[in-house]
Design an enzyme around this catalytic site. Sequence first.
Site, short mmCIF file in Angstrom:
data_model
loop_
_atom_site.label_atom_id
_atom_site.label_comp_id
_atom_site.label_asym_id
_atom_site.label_seq_id
_atom_site.Cartn_x
_atom_site.Cartn_y
_atom_site.Cartn_z
N GLU A 103 42.17 51.20 46.64
CA GLU A 103 41.13 49.78 46.21
C GLU A 103 40.82 49.34 47.76
OE1 GLU A 103 42.21 46.86 43.37
OE2 GLU A 103 43.35 48.38 42.08
N GLU A 131 49.86 47.64 42.14
CA GLU A 131 50.09 46.27 42.82
C GLU A 131 51.42 45.81 42.37
OE1 GLU A 131 46.62 43.82 42.49
OE2 GLU A 131 45.86 45.01 44.12
C1 BGP Z 1 43.17 44.37 42.27
C2 BGP Z 1 43.58 44.95 41.04
C3 BGP Z 1 42.37 45.58 40.37
C4 BGP Z 1 40.91 44.83 40.60
C5 BGP Z 1 40.81 44.07 41.97
C6 BGP Z 1 39.89 43.13 42.29
O1 BGP Z 1 44.18 43.42 42.60
O2 BGP Z 1 44.24 46.34 41.20
O3 BGP Z 1 42.46 45.78 38.93
O4 BGP Z 1 40.50 44.21 39.78
O5 BGP Z 1 42.03 43.55 42.67
O6 BGP Z 1 40.11 41.95 41.74
P1 BGP Z 1 39.33 41.26 40.82
O7 BGP Z 1 38.69 41.95 39.81
O8 BGP Z 1 40.00 39.87 40.39
O9 BGP Z 1 37.95 40.90 41.71
#
Ligand code: BGP
Length: 466
Positions: A361, A173
């Site tokens: 993701e 990201e």
């Molecule tokens: C993305 C990241 C991840 C992950 C995901 C979910 O932005 O790349 O590392 O954690 O989001 O977010 P969160 O864990 O804050 O729910």
Amino acid sequence: MSFRFPNEFLWGGATAANQIEGAYNIDGKGLSTSDVQPFGTFGELKTRHQGDFNIKDTAIDFYHRYPEDIALFAEMGFTCFRLSIAWSRIFPKGDELEPNELGLAYYDKIFDELEKHGMVPLVTLSHYEMPLYLAEHYQGWKSRELIVFFERYARVVFNRYGHRVKHWLTFNEINISLHEPFTGAGIPRGSDPQSLYQGMHHQLVASAKAVKACHELVADGKIGNMMLGAIQYALTCHPDDIFAAMQENREWLFFGDVQSRGYYPSYMTRKFKELGVELDINEEDKEALTETIDFISFSYYMTGCVTTHAEMEIVDEKVLKMGSNPYLKSTDWGWQINPKGLRIVLNLLYDRYQKPLFIVENGLGAVDKVNGQGEIEDDYRISYLNDHLYQVGEALQDGVEVMGYTSWGPIDLISASTAQMSKRYGYIYVDRDDNGQGSLMRKRKKSFYWYQDIIQSKGQNLQPPV
Ligand code: BGP
């Protein structure tokens, strides 16, 4: 309509070292920026004192439990597993000349295990963390010197694992650093646009140098970028809103533009002028940027709206300040759920770049309850994932080339933004709470069997969204 995804489509799940491994100070690992963010990416920073609690210190103890976890992924039928290498395990401070052998040996064991189960590793070089020393002594990515350190690190891991790891990503990201620069770039919050964009420029050059190194050192290797694909819609059809949405989307597409075309898009010239940013870009940087990625990868969780004039509620104060879309529902954490938006993003990116895409993701963070029979009936997660994957099927029919899908957090892990354990994404439940209490035992949820069936049927058992 029922879809059969291509045979070579990669199915799996995605993780990041600092959210699963734990073992934050063993086998020679140095502290990383994540180790001083006990409240998550968007929480307060803390100086680390002896005895301080950070749930990520143990996380879900993947560091020691990886054989069991990988076996569970294999049982679901994963053909791919996305993980990140913690840079601070390989170069504890970041500026050393020689790597830490114990850190390298650890990932050898992980790749052995994946190989045993016939799973393709998809490896992120830098996922929301970097050696803390580089943030403290070099001002993070604001310093040009980090390009050299990162390239050295990339070359070391390509040399070590390149014979069996063929799929790589550079910075997770990469666009998030405009909002939260400490996490991925070690640059203090509240820094001025000049520092931010200079830091991002250094990352873009480093990313391109890693691409070049991968092409040189990894036979048949493929390397992609990684963007947070949170598309913004115009709230109304007023031309000002359409223009505002275009500008907002350029905030993240800019990174993909540079990484896949090899030069800065012309729209940034005006933007930099308006922000008073004068980038230091030398000839060597320009040359480096011409080495472009092989595929585009992105995360997809939510979408937002923008407007210049109408009333609009903000749904997620914490992360990206998304404008509310009256047609969508949100998760308990205020992330607006938009399956059709995934088809839109896939089409948009394919039209723009004409490169293969990888959804690395996607998923639903939710509170899970273990019922009286000891089961976790996460139908809400099944429905979220079904509806998103169905749109991937539609996009494939649209002619979009999609390499694979790794849902976020196939096993419950620590949330990046809030450092909660209770924000769960997994098909596999982990017995641990937000205070770190629990046995760390693993348990299959209902969604485990659902995903197993979807993978086995190559998507044919996906249901049209209701
Ligand atoms: C993305 C990241 C991840 C992950 C995901 C979910 O932005 O790349 O590392 O954690 O989001 O977010 P969160 O864990 O804050 O729910």
